[in-house]
Design a protein around this motif. Structure first.
Motif, PDB file in Angstrom:
ATOM      1  N   GLU A   1       0.941  16.773   5.449  1.00 38.66           N
ATOM      2  CA  GLU A   1       2.293  16.328   5.761  1.00 38.66           C
ATOM      3  C   GLU A   1       3.233  16.619   4.594  1.00 38.66           C
ATOM      4  OE1 GLU A   1       2.421  12.289   7.180  1.00 38.66           O
ATOM      5  OE2 GLU A   1       0.379  12.487   7.941  1.00 38.66           O
ATOM      6  N   PHE A   2       2.732  16.481   3.370  1.00 38.02           N
ATOM      7  CA  PHE A   2       3.507  16.782   2.175  1.00 38.02           C
ATOM      8  C   PHE A   2       2.508  17.049   1.059  1.00 38.02           C
ATOM      9  CE2 PHE A   2       3.110  12.221   2.663  1.00 38.02           C
ATOM     10  CZ  PHE A   2       2.588  11.824   1.446  1.00 38.02           C
ATOM     11  N   GLY A   3       2.973  17.655   0.012  1.00 41.37           N
ATOM     12  CA  GLY A   3       2.076  17.964  -1.094  1.00 41.37           C
ATOM     13  C   GLY A   3       2.826  17.994  -2.397  1.00 41.37           C
ATOM     14  N   ALA A   4       2.065  17.942  -3.470  1.00 46.06           N
ATOM     15  CA  ALA A   4       2.640  18.022  -4.812  1.00 46.06           C
ATOM     16  C   ALA A   4       1.624  18.702  -5.700  1.00 46.06           C
ATOM     17  CB  ALA A   4       2.962  16.639  -5.348  1.00 46.06           C
TER      18      ALA A   4
ATOM     19  N   VAL B   1       0.130   8.573  -9.803  1.00 51.56           N
ATOM     20  CA  VAL B   1       1.416   8.741  -9.128  1.00 51.56           C
ATOM     21  C   VAL B   1       1.277   8.173  -7.721  1.00 51.56           C
ATOM     22  CG1 VAL B   1       3.144  10.381  -8.317  1.00 51.56           C
ATOM     23  CG2 VAL B   1       1.912  10.846 -10.440  1.00 51.56           C
ATOM     24  N   ALA B   2       2.165   7.252  -7.349  1.00 53.60           N
ATOM     25  CA  ALA B   2       2.177   6.687  -5.999  1.00 53.60           C
ATOM     26  C   ALA B   2       3.378   7.243  -5.238  1.00 53.60           C
ATOM     27  CB  ALA B   2       2.258   5.163  -6.053  1.00 53.60           C
ATOM     28  N   VAL B   3       3.149   7.591  -3.972  1.00 53.22           N
ATOM     29  CA  VAL B   3       4.202   8.121  -3.107  1.00 53.22           C
ATOM     30  C   VAL B   3       4.249   7.270  -1.847  1.00 53.22           C
ATOM     31  CG1 VAL B   3       4.999  10.138  -1.808  1.00 53.22           C
ATOM     32  CG2 VAL B   3       3.783  10.456  -3.977  1.00 53.22           C
ATOM     33  N   THR B   4       5.441   6.797  -1.501  1.00 54.10           N
ATOM     34  CA  THR B   4       5.651   6.017  -0.282  1.00 54.10           C
ATOM     35  C   THR B   4       6.891   6.546   0.419  1.00 54.10           C
ATOM     36  OG1 THR B   4       4.680   4.081  -1.353  1.00 54.10           O
ATOM     37  CG2 THR B   4       5.961   3.686   0.642  1.00 54.10           C
ATOM     38  N   ASP B   5       6.780   6.794   1.713  1.00 50.07           N
ATOM     39  CA  ASP B   5       7.892   7.323   2.509  1.00 50.07           C
ATOM     40  C   ASP B   5       8.477   8.595   1.911  1.00 50.07           C
ATOM     41  OD1 ASP B   5       7.701   5.269   4.417  1.00 50.07           O
ATOM     42  OD2 ASP B   5       8.982   3.956   3.216  1.00 50.07           O
ATOM     43  N   GLY B   6       7.596   9.450   1.352  1.00 51.63           N
ATOM     44  CA  GLY B   6       8.039  10.727   0.819  1.00 51.63           C
ATOM     45  C   GLY B   6       8.693  10.674  -0.540  1.00 51.63           C
TER      46      GLY B   6
ATOM     47  N   GLY C   1      -3.980   3.501  -2.027  1.00 51.39           N
ATOM     48  CA  GLY C   1      -3.231   4.450  -1.225  1.00 51.39           C
ATOM     49  C   GLY C   1      -3.887   4.637   0.130  1.00 51.39           C
ATOM     50  N   GLU C   2      -3.066   4.838   1.151  1.00 52.32           N
ATOM     51  CA  GLU C   2      -3.627   5.168   2.460  1.00 52.32           C
ATOM     52  C   GLU C   2      -4.486   6.419   2.324  1.00 52.32           C
ATOM     53  OE1 GLU C   2      -1.850   6.534   6.723  1.00 52.32           O
ATOM     54  OE2 GLU C   2      -0.813   4.904   5.680  1.00 52.32           O
ATOM     55  N   ARG C   3      -4.010   7.345   1.493  1.00 55.95           N
ATOM     56  CA  ARG C   3      -4.769   8.526   1.096  1.00 55.95           C
ATOM     57  C   ARG C   3      -4.760   8.571  -0.421  1.00 55.95           C
ATOM     58  NH1 ARG C   3      -1.324  11.961   5.077  1.00 55.95           N
ATOM     59  NH2 ARG C   3       0.019  10.366   4.293  1.00 55.95           N
ATOM     60  N   GLU C   4      -5.891   8.965  -1.001  1.00 56.92           N
ATOM     61  CA  GLU C   4      -5.968   9.071  -2.451  1.00 56.92           C
ATOM     62  C   GLU C   4      -6.542  10.426  -2.826  1.00 56.92           C
ATOM     63  OE1 GLU C   4      -7.225   5.916  -4.866  1.00 56.92           O
ATOM     64  OE2 GLU C   4      -6.160   4.407  -3.692  1.00 56.92           O
TER      65      GLU C   4
ATOM     66  N   MET D   1       0.843  -1.181   0.000  1.00 56.38           N
ATOM     67  CA  MET D   1       0.000   0.000   0.000  1.00 56.38           C
ATOM     68  C   MET D   1       0.889   1.245   0.000  1.00 56.38           C
ATOM     69  SD  MET D   1      -2.852   1.371   2.731  1.00 56.38           S
ATOM     70  CE  MET D   1      -4.193   0.387   2.126  1.00 56.38           C
ATOM     71  N   ALA D   2       0.552   2.186  -0.843  1.00 55.26           N
ATOM     72  CA  ALA D   2       1.277   3.452  -0.905  1.00 55.26           C
ATOM     73  C   ALA D   2       0.724   4.414   0.149  1.00 55.26           C
ATOM     74  CB  ALA D   2       1.133   4.063  -2.290  1.00 55.26           C
ATOM     75  N   ASP D   3       1.547   5.369   0.565  1.00 50.33           N
ATOM     76  CA  ASP D   3       1.069   6.389   1.498  1.00 50.33           C
ATOM     77  C   ASP D   3       0.055   7.306   0.821  1.00 50.33           C
ATOM     78  OD1 ASP D   3       2.825   5.427   3.444  1.00 50.33           O
ATOM     79  OD2 ASP D   3       4.408   6.807   2.842  1.00 50.33           O
ATOM     80  N   LEU D   4       0.328   7.646  -0.436  1.00 49.06           N
ATOM     81  CA  LEU D   4      -0.521   8.565  -1.199  1.00 49.06           C
ATOM     82  C   LEU D   4      -0.561   8.103  -2.644  1.00 49.06           C
ATOM     83  CD1 LEU D   4      -1.976  11.375  -1.599  1.00 49.06           C
ATOM     84  CD2 LEU D   4       0.295  12.276  -2.118  1.00 49.06           C
TER      85      LEU D   4
END
Length: 96
Positions: A90-93, A24-29, A41-44, A1-4
């Motif tokens: 926590e982070f953004g794109a 786009v998948a983001v894991t651990d930043g 994703g934990e968040r989508e 599972m990806a974080d985002l």
């Protein structure tokens, strides 16, 4: 599972090629996958609507004196700011 996972983002790679739609998948930043992301994703985030809605939600006559249309810029930045105010980030794109 990806974080985002950002679904359906418009990606521009800087090579001069046309923008393409991808997840786009983001894991651990870190970006871990670009393309068809099959994991949840934990968040989508739905990446398809923000700029599209921003362009059509405002009058088309918003422009600089040089004629550069600014309705999409104003609409997107307004919606993005509202999104940031409603959530703990926590982070953004921002991907265009």
């Amino acid at each position: 599972m990806a974080d985002l996972v950002i679904r359906g983002a418009q990606l521009v790679d800087g090579t001069g090629a046309k923008a393409r739609t991808a997840d786009v998948a983001v894991t651990d930043g870190r970006i871990t996958t670009i393309g068809d992301v099959s994991v949840a994703g934990e968040r989508e985030v739905d990446g398809t609507g923000l700029i599209y809605r921003a362009y059509f939600a405002l009058p088309s006559n918003l422009a600089t004196k040089e004629g550069l249309h600014t309705n999409a810029i104003l609409g997107f930045s307004t919606m993005f700011n509202k999104l940031l105010q409603r959530r703990t980030v926590e982070f953004g794109a921002v991907i265009f």
